[in-house]
Design a protein around this motif. Structure first.
Motif, short mmCIF file in Angstrom:
data_model
loop_
_atom_site.label_atom_id
_atom_site.label_comp_id
_atom_site.label_asym_id
_atom_site.label_seq_id
_atom_site.Cartn_x
_atom_site.Cartn_y
_atom_site.Cartn_z
N SER A 67 0.84 -1.44 -0.09
CA SER A 67 0.02 0.26 -0.04
C SER A 67 0.72 1.08 0.23
O SER A 67 0.25 2.32 -0.18
N PHE A 68 2.26 1.10 0.33
CA PHE A 68 2.84 2.38 0.46
C PHE A 68 3.68 2.59 -1.13
O PHE A 68 3.55 3.67 -1.49
N THR A 69 4.27 1.41 -1.49
CA THR A 69 5.01 1.85 -2.86
C THR A 69 4.35 1.50 -4.11
O THR A 69 4.44 2.03 -5.09
N GLY A 70 2.86 0.66 -3.85
CA GLY A 70 2.35 0.28 -4.90
C GLY A 70 2.76 -0.80 -5.73
O GLY A 70 2.41 -1.27 -6.81
N ASN A 71 3.78 -1.43 -5.08
CA ASN A 71 4.53 -2.80 -5.91
C ASN A 71 3.73 -3.76 -5.44
O ASN A 71 3.23 -3.85 -4.38
N LEU A 72 3.93 -4.69 -6.61
CA LEU A 72 3.17 -6.05 -6.40
C LEU A 72 4.22 -6.86 -5.38
O LEU A 72 5.22 -6.91 -5.31
N ILE A 73 3.35 -7.55 -4.38
CA ILE A 73 4.17 -8.43 -3.49
C ILE A 73 3.63 -9.88 -3.95
O ILE A 73 2.48 -10.40 -3.79
N ASN A 263 -18.39 -3.76 -11.95
CA ASN A 263 -17.58 -2.47 -11.72
C ASN A 263 -16.50 -2.78 -10.92
O ASN A 263 -15.38 -2.02 -10.80
N ILE A 264 -16.52 -3.40 -9.71
CA ILE A 264 -15.83 -3.70 -8.69
C ILE A 264 -14.47 -4.15 -9.32
O ILE A 264 -13.14 -3.51 -8.98
N ILE A 265 -14.39 -5.21 -10.16
CA ILE A 265 -13.55 -5.77 -10.73
C ILE A 265 -12.65 -4.57 -11.82
O ILE A 265 -11.41 -4.41 -11.56
N TYR A 266 -13.49 -3.97 -12.27
CA TYR A 266 -13.07 -2.99 -13.35
C TYR A 266 -12.18 -1.91 -12.63
O TYR A 266 -10.94 -1.54 -12.92
N ASP A 267 -12.78 -1.38 -11.35
CA ASP A 267 -12.46 -0.22 -10.73
C ASP A 267 -11.08 -0.49 -10.20
O ASP A 267 -10.11 0.32 -9.92
N SER A 268 -10.87 -1.92 -9.67
CA SER A 268 -9.78 -2.15 -8.97
C SER A 268 -8.54 -2.26 -9.90
O SER A 268 -7.41 -2.52 -9.50
N ILE A 269 -8.69 -2.46 -11.24
CA ILE A 269 -7.67 -2.72 -12.18
C ILE A 269 -7.37 -1.48 -13.25
O ILE A 269 -6.30 -1.18 -13.39
N ALA A 270 -8.28 -0.94 -13.57
CA ALA A 270 -8.36 0.27 -14.28
C ALA A 270 -7.46 1.19 -14.12
O ALA A 270 -6.68 1.57 -15.01
N GLY A 271 -7.37 1.82 -12.94
CA GLY A 271 -6.37 2.71 -12.65
C GLY A 271 -4.91 1.98 -12.24
O GLY A 271 -4.05 2.87 -11.78
N PRO A 276 -4.13 -7.62 -8.20
CA PRO A 276 -4.55 -8.80 -7.67
C PRO A 276 -5.71 -8.90 -6.69
O PRO A 276 -6.73 -10.16 -6.92
N PHE A 277 -6.34 -7.76 -6.50
CA PHE A 277 -8.01 -7.60 -6.02
C PHE A 277 -8.78 -7.91 -7.23
O PHE A 277 -9.66 -8.61 -6.84
N ALA A 278 -8.49 -7.41 -8.20
CA ALA A 278 -9.32 -7.62 -9.48
C ALA A 278 -9.35 -8.97 -9.75
O ALA A 278 -10.63 -9.35 -10.05
N ALA A 279 -8.25 -9.65 -9.65
CA ALA A 279 -8.28 -11.21 -9.96
C ALA A 279 -9.07 -11.93 -9.08
O ALA A 279 -9.70 -12.79 -9.55
N ALA A 280 -8.78 -11.46 -7.77
CA ALA A 280 -9.75 -12.16 -6.83
C ALA A 280 -11.02 -12.05 -6.85
O ALA A 280 -11.99 -13.14 -6.98
N ALA A 281 -11.49 -10.96 -7.35
CA ALA A 281 -12.74 -10.46 -7.52
C ALA A 281 -13.30 -11.16 -8.84
O ALA A 281 -14.57 -11.47 -8.65
N ALA A 282 -12.78 -11.53 -9.47
CA ALA A 282 -13.16 -12.28 -10.88
C ALA A 282 -13.48 -13.34 -10.65
O ALA A 282 -14.13 -14.06 -11.40
N LEU A 283 -12.99 -13.96 -9.54
CA LEU A 283 -13.39 -15.42 -8.91
C LEU A 283 -14.86 -15.55 -9.09
O LEU A 283 -15.62 -16.65 -9.20
N PHE A 284 -15.39 -14.24 -8.61
CA PHE A 284 -16.93 -14.37 -8.14
C PHE A 284 -17.83 -14.85 -9.39
O PHE A 284 -18.71 -15.75 -9.41
#
Lengths: 305, 267
Positions: A67-73, A263-271, A276-284
């Motif tokens: 959340s600080f650097t925005g890098n993937l862990i 929209n939740i999926i889109y919004d967490s990846i669009a910007g 990773p959160f978008a990918a998790a949400a796409a599971l639904f």
């Protein structure tokens, strides 16, 4: 033999190169090689590239973002899934999406059934051809244009409000209802066509037999037509349900501030904020569609596609 | 069953109303493209051809159409090759994996577009492939395969194998048989499938959104981008109207080619 006489008597025009003949003979004798050849490129594309991408995405669902650097862990964690399950917002939106998808499906089925019945069993052959084409054509009109068309219909200064003004009311504001109307409109042909095909396969003799045995039209419809076309209705519902569940664009155009799950999926990846959160949400939506397919397997609908 | 005249009339009215509801919004867009007013308002205050001329000179719309055409042609080409191959593999060989192949081919269109889009996006990112024409074409080809596959499959089923066997019996090698016997019977189905694949690609928004770099716009992306810009409304209206009129083409041609109105294997 005289020189100048064709030894072959013109039966073959020209000899095939030896290599071609040998390859052809080899392929002819080895169907397995032919099959593997046919499968090579498509499987490379669909399994390695496409399924590989899907696997990669769902693996990424277990990653997180600093959340600080925005890098993937790239350390597996269940945090994304935990957030999705525990936070109320996501549950609300997920339920709303399911409700919209389900109502779109039911309403489309109720509109499609009488229309398909008219097309298949009442209209004359000439009319039938024309009407089927009329139902199919909008399927090829641009998705965005159709959603946009409903924006012009439902907007505050739109056609519906204009038409309703003399009656002292106005159309619904942009929201869940307008989204549902638009989605129902977009997917209606996907419901009409399988039902139409199912009704066409239904022999008229069954309907006549039912009438001969004294059933009224309504009774025949309930006890003969409906059970026999039910798999077709379910086949249509696969489209209306899964397409509604994955849609985020119609909501943006006619939904006002309403959010559906996509929209939740889109919004967490669009910007680029939290892939990773978008990918998790796409599971639904994927799980919901797979679950739906599993539920309806036994109706025989999958053979009716 | 024998329907009473009243029931027939009711069904006819209902169908008429349904078709009306399908076409009214499209007609509204058509009429609106001639609307004088710059901002949307119904009914139109007057009619003009000005916006139709304006679209012709609109550089954004023009380049978007070109981009869409390029992507569509390339994706259709790939889909034609791959879809024909899978159709032969499923239709002409009895083996254990036929249903799996059929399922794999439909999967890209059965899963929500956003899932396919994000998956491809993350795969390109992971492989370090920059987004561009290549990535959009790969994305589109993936979901276009099914259209060609279904069209070719239906034709192969109808053709049967007797002519091909006769050709082999008469001494033709498998390449000659394909070129002189199989392909002439198959090509119109491939043309119909290719056309519908192109139409599908030309219209796609979601996968495109995730596979195009900033700056590259297909026509649907251009429309979506301009949809909410008030001063662009007239131009968007005209483009929308053109697309509505054009939607007749795939239906008409595929009906000509296959003699059957088709969903183009989208279902």
């Amino acid at each position: 033999m005289d020189p100048g006489v064709d030894p072959d008597q013109g039966l073959t025009r020209r000899r095939r190169p030896r290599a071609v003949v040998r390859v052809s003979g080899f392929l002819h004798r080895h169907p397995l090689v032919r099959l593997l050849g046919l499968l090579s490129a498509p499987m490379l594309w669909l399994v390695v590239a496409y399924l590989g991408s899907l696997a990669l995405m769902f693996a990424a669902a277990l990653w997180s973002v600093d959340s600080f650097t925005g890098n993937l862990i790239r350390v597996p964690t269940l945090d994304n899934l935990r957030t999705l399950i525990t936070q109320d917002v996501y549950r609300t939106v997920a339920l709303r999406s399911l409700a919209v998808a389900a109502s779109v499906t039911v309403v489309d089925a109720m509109i499609a059934l009488p229309m398909a019945f008219y097309l298949a069993k009442v209209a004359s052959p000439g009319t039938q051809r024309l009407l089927v084409a009329a139902v199919l054509t909008p399927l090829w009109a641009s998705y965005l244009v159709k959603a946009y068309a409903w924006r012009t219909m439902l907007a505050n200064d739109g056609v519906l409000s204009w038409a309703l003004r003399p009656f002292g009311t106005s159309g619904p504001d942009f929201g869940v209802v307008t989204t549902g109307i638009t989605l129902g409109y977009l997917w209606l042909p996907f419901m009409i066509l399988p039902i139409f095909a199912g009704l066409q396969r239904l022999p008229d003799s069954l309907l006549e037999a039912s009438a001969d045995l004294g059933a009224s039209a309504g009774w025949t419809f309930r006890s003969v037509v409906l059970p026999l076309v039910f798999p077709s209705i379910v086949a249509g519902s696969i489209f209306t349900f899964s397409l509604s569940l994955g849609d985020y664009i119609a909501v943006k155009i006619v939904g006002g501030s309403t959010q559906l799950f996509a929209n939740i999926i889109y919004d967490s990846i669009a910007g680029g904020t939290n892939p990773p959160f978008a990918a998790a949400a796409a599971l639904f939506p994927v799980l919901a569609v797979l679950l739906y397919l599993a539920l309806i397997r036994r109706t025989g609908a999958l053979e009716n596609l | 069953m024998t329907l009473s005249p009243r029931a027939r009339l009711a069904l006819r009215l209902f169908t008429g109303l349904g078709l009306g509801a399908i076409y009214v919004p499209l007609v509204v867009v058509l009429i609106n493209s001639f609307n004088v007013s710059q901002t949307f308002g119904w009914p139109p205050t007057g009619l003009t051809l000005r916006w139709w001329a304006a679209v012709w000179d609109n550089p954004g719309a023009r380049s978007a159409v070109l981009t869409s055409a390029r992507v569509g042609l390339a994706a259709t080409g790939i889909a034609l090759v791959l879809g024909t191959m899978t159709a032969f593999a499923v239709q002409r060989y009895r083996w254990f994996g036929r249903e799996v192949v059929g399922f794999l081919v439909v999967l890209p269109i059965a899963l929500p577009g956003i899932v396919t889009g994000i998956a491809l996006n993350s795969a390109f990112a992971a492989r370090g492939i920059p987004l561009g024409y290549l990535s959009v074409i790969v994305g589109h080809a993936t979901f276009c395969i099914v259209v060609v596959h279904n069209n070719a499959l239906a034709r192969l089923r109808r053709m049967g194998t007797s002519l091909e066997e006769a050709s082999a019996d008469l001494g033709a090698d498998i390449f000659q048989t394909f070129a002189l016997v199989t392909f002439p019977q198959l090509w119109s189905a491939l043309l119909a499938g290719g056309l519908l694949a192109f139409a599908l690609s030309f219209d796609e928004v979601v996968v495109t959104t995730f596979t195009t770099p900033p700056g590259l716009q297909t026509l649907p992306l251009w429309i979506f981008d301009n949809l909410f810009r008030p001063n662009q409304a007239p131009v968007v209206n005209v483009v929308a109207a053109v697309l509505i009129v054009m939607s007749v083409v795939p239906i008409w041609v595929s009906q000509r080619l296959s003699g059957e109105p088709t969903t183009g294997g989208r279902m």
